[in-house]
Design an enzyme around this catalytic site. Structure first.
Site, PDB file in Angstrom:
ATOM      1  N   GLN A   1      -6.841  -4.631  -2.851  1.00 46.66           N
ATOM      2  CA  GLN A   1      -6.038  -4.033  -1.786  1.00 46.66           C
ATOM      3  C   GLN A   1      -5.760  -5.024  -0.663  1.00 46.66           C
ATOM      4  OE1 GLN A   1      -4.488  -0.997  -2.264  1.00 46.66           O
ATOM      5  NE2 GLN A   1      -5.386  -1.600  -4.227  1.00 46.66           N
TER       6      GLN A   1
ATOM      7  N   HIS B   1      -2.526  -7.038  -0.735  1.00 48.75           N
ATOM      8  CA  HIS B   1      -1.219  -6.390  -0.537  1.00 48.75           C
ATOM      9  C   HIS B   1      -0.550  -6.854   0.747  1.00 48.75           C
ATOM     10  CE1 HIS B   1      -0.144  -3.476  -3.551  1.00 48.75           C
ATOM     11  NE2 HIS B   1      -1.347  -2.969  -3.594  1.00 48.75           N
TER      12      HIS B   1
ATOM     13  N   GLU C   1      -6.967   5.913   1.821  1.00 43.44           N
ATOM     14  CA  GLU C   1      -5.919   6.107   0.807  1.00 43.44           C
ATOM     15  C   GLU C   1      -6.545   6.113  -0.594  1.00 43.44           C
ATOM     16  OE1 GLU C   1      -3.365   2.744   0.385  1.00 43.44           O
ATOM     17  OE2 GLU C   1      -1.775   3.888  -0.613  1.00 43.44           O
ATOM     18  N   HIS C   2      -7.287   5.040  -0.916  1.00 45.34           N
ATOM     19  CA  HIS C   2      -8.004   4.959  -2.197  1.00 45.34           C
ATOM     20  C   HIS C   2      -9.504   4.983  -1.924  1.00 45.34           C
ATOM     21  CE1 HIS C   2      -4.257   2.538  -2.870  1.00 45.34           C
ATOM     22  NE2 HIS C   2      -4.198   3.290  -3.953  1.00 45.34           N
TER      23      HIS C   2
ATOM     24  N   ASP D   1      -2.954   2.466 -10.068  1.00 43.72           N
ATOM     25  CA  ASP D   1      -1.683   1.950  -9.553  1.00 43.72           C
ATOM     26  C   ASP D   1      -0.577   1.987 -10.594  1.00 43.72           C
ATOM     27  OD1 ASP D   1      -2.522   1.398  -7.030  1.00 43.72           O
ATOM     28  OD2 ASP D   1      -3.004  -0.705  -7.420  1.00 43.72           O
TER      29      ASP D   1
ATOM     30  N   HIS E   1      15.939  45.677  15.211  1.00 41.76           N
ATOM     31  CA  HIS E   1      15.053  45.615  14.048  1.00 41.76           C
ATOM     32  C   HIS E   1      14.565  47.018  13.677  1.00 41.76           C
ATOM     33  CE1 HIS E   1      15.116  41.345  14.816  1.00 41.76           C
ATOM     34  NE2 HIS E   1      14.237  41.078  13.878  1.00 41.76           N
TER      35      HIS E   1
END
Lengths: 424, 424
Positions: free
Chosen positions: B251, B254, B319-320, B353, B412
């Protein structure tokens, strides 16, 4: 209410109110102030915008008691029955976590968990509706949200309408704060000394509330930005004009920008509804609002065929849709976009506003094309679960590494390959 | 990678990139231009920002063929297998419409329908990933979305990477346009002469794309605003340091703002992973990016107890998340917030992934507290269905009318009461 032929139909889509540049700037600076100065800033804005200086914004037990005692017991029973119906419907929406297994030992699945905390905005003034309290809070409770905070602007007397407090007490919600506007949204999103931040903010409000929700979106989740309410009625000769007209006006009375549309293949019905609308309008307490709405955003759309009528409904993507015709269930299959669909002559729209069970927080202004009624899923989130087996990795490691290298991510390839020594 | 004791843990939350005032203004004016001038404006912005003047932005059959012919057949097979796995997982997410009936003849339910059209943004340049094409488009296809449009910025040569086009062709998607940035988002939201508007826009992009999505939100739906990727590994003594380090770096490579965190109760593991990260970093092609990420947003968090370690994970809401320990399924029950959870030593993050099946579009920067992986539900919406019986209305009409009058909405009350003449 004008009768229009399908061919001449104007677009009913109202542009979303994005606020003026000044309004956006003002909202941004209010949010910044609340982030920096917490309760003190909220107190200051409450004095400025709501005209009341509150020592503490939290609603006290005494205020709850006072509201409860002031309310007719029989009406409290009606509120409780409505709450039970709404809870029962939303309980059917609960999804479950699931797993799928492969023979190689791999398990893939999806785990469902509630968010930790939700904030509900309840508008003040004439739009302070007990039903809004139920419709926003019950789905969160059914989802299992542990902490629910309600905010609502105080009147100039520093009070909140009794109906709103009684509704909160019926649901067992005691974290209620007398704050409103962008400052309330900021307090919910970022927290102050007296309010812990929440994960999601729902509920309708004025343009400042809407802009503030848009602004904090991403740091917390929000529901959709709500517009003026809408009704479309799809009807044939079997419908009674008087009923149709009264249903159309039930939405028109909400707001001068509300929209009410009859789509029909019956010229006879069209003419009779037109007459009925005019005569009922004259008797309505909120005539001024309803008349403006009918003139600006109301119409009777006359179509040649039933299919053409259904196509028009799908283009409008109304918040509320009534289908009053021979065999309404047959038409249901063809309806693609609508927030709530009311079938048959007894399903008058207000049945859904208060009592039947489904949510009355619905997508407006054509957003039923892509969004849903507020529901239990809005307070849940998913986590994917991947339990890969040694056998599965051994079989696929080279493919995965190759895929990673094609994308230029050598570290990804090496991560999966680092397991190779386990089987060599 | 620094080792930190639980007590000294800094917050890992990065503030969401809201862009500068200039960037926001620029995005607003690009959107306005595209609204007014359509294709011509898009062409002009493409020339200005992507450095290429395109006669027509639509990818031609010849370009698809060229991409397909340039790609290794064996790799196309891997792509197809990945697509099949992803499709199979997402098919299990499909919810169904439901109905509930009462003995009085009332039916309440929820109808599920797909949105009509989805637009997928695929980033250009080095981040042009075939896997992003799969992960965004397959859930929409499984949901039953009829029209799917893909946009991706062209390179300076006016081309799109072959992998991206081949992936689109594998999925049978042919509406691909070489446009990017805020102009692409505007074209998808409001339409141009050559692109019909869509109902929802998904997919990651740079800050201009993110700001544009935020701007058009409400007119169309969007997915979450994605931040830099993240991994947290929750591990005990049974984990192998080499594997953990390589997963962390997968990660870190990235983005310099990516975050990688090991949470453990094992001092021994902490020290060994620290050494392994340094030694593997030196061998990594994207060392510069990964090292920056590890220094700024990487850490090894040492906890006293396993429960403390799990609490830290829930606060991070990564996230992961990898859970590599004795009996990882026992810990799964306690994990509340994570985008995707990888259990056991073989579930290395890159497995998810590309290949296993669950989506890799995941909530970042702590938003797993309230949002979910991209999934089939993102391309579906619900309509409530209410078919009230005459018996039910007769029994409840007075309660509903009373509720309406309490809220000050006489119209109503009259709407439901208009049915009374049916039974008198």
């Amino acid at each position: 209410m004008k009768i229009i032929n399908k061919a001449d139909r104007p677009s009913l889509r109202r542009s979303v109110d994005q606020g003026t540049v000044e309004q956006r700037k003002s909202v941004q600076s209010i949010i910044q102030e609340v982030k920096e100065n917490g309760d003190e800033a909220v107190r200051r804005f409450t004095e400025q915008f709501d005209g009341v200086l509150l020592e503490s914004p939290r609603v006290t037990k005494e205020e709850f008691d006072e509201a409860y005692d002031s309310m007719d017991g029989e009406f409290i029973t009606i509120l409780e029955e409505a709450a039970a119906n709404i809870r029962s419907f939303h309980e059917k929406q609960l999804p479950t976590s699931w797993f799928d297994t492969s023979s190689d030992g791999t398990m893939l699945g999806q785990k469902i968990t509630p968010i930790d905390a939700a904030g509900v905005y309840v508008p003040g003034g004439t739009a302070a509706y007990p039903s809004s309290v139920f419709m926003n809070i019950i789905p969160a409770q059914v989802a299992g949200v542990e902490r629910i905070v309600m905010v609502t602007p105080p009147g100039e007397d520093g009070k909140v309408p009794a109906g709103v407090l009684v509704s909160a007490r019926i649901l067992g919600v005691s974290d209620v704060f007398k704050i409103g506007g962008a400052q309330a949204v900021a307090a919910l999103a970022y927290g102050t000394e007296s309010i812990s931040p929440v994960d999601k903010i729902t509920g309708p409000g004025n343009v400042y509330v809407a802009l503030a929700k848009r602004e904090v979106f991403g740091d917390v989740d929000i529901d959709m930005i709500a517009g003026p309410s809408e009704i479309a009625v799809l009807a044939d000769d079997t419908a009674r004009p008087r009923e149709i007209a009264s249903d159309l006006l039930s939405q028109a009375e909400h707001d001068a920008r509300s929209s009410s549309v009859l789509v029909t293949t019956s010229e006879h019905l069209a003419e009779q509804v037109q007459e009925e609308v005019e005569s009922q309008l004259q008797q309505l307490p909120r005539e001024r609002i309803a008349r403006q709405s009918v003139e600006d955003y109301g119409m009777i759309l006359l179509c040649d065929t039933w299919q053409e009528a259904i196509d028009a409904i799908n283009e409008i993507a109304p918040e509320h849709l009534e289908v009053i015709c021979e065999g309404p269930f047959q038409s249901l299959a063809k309806i693609k976009h609508a927030g709530a669909i009311f079938l048959g002559p007894y399903s008058s729209e207000p049945v859904g506003d208060y009592f039947a069970g489904p949510n009355h927080v619905l997508p407006t202004n054509g957003t039923a094309r892509f969004s849903s009624p507020l529901n239990v899923d809005d307070f849940l989130k998913k986590s994917s679960v991947i339990s890969y087996s040694g056998e599965a990795l051994q079989q696929n490691v080279d493919k995965i590494a190759r895929f990673a290298r094609l994308e230029g991510l050598e570290g990804h390839a090496r991560a999966v390959e680092s397991r190779k020594e386990r089987w060599t």
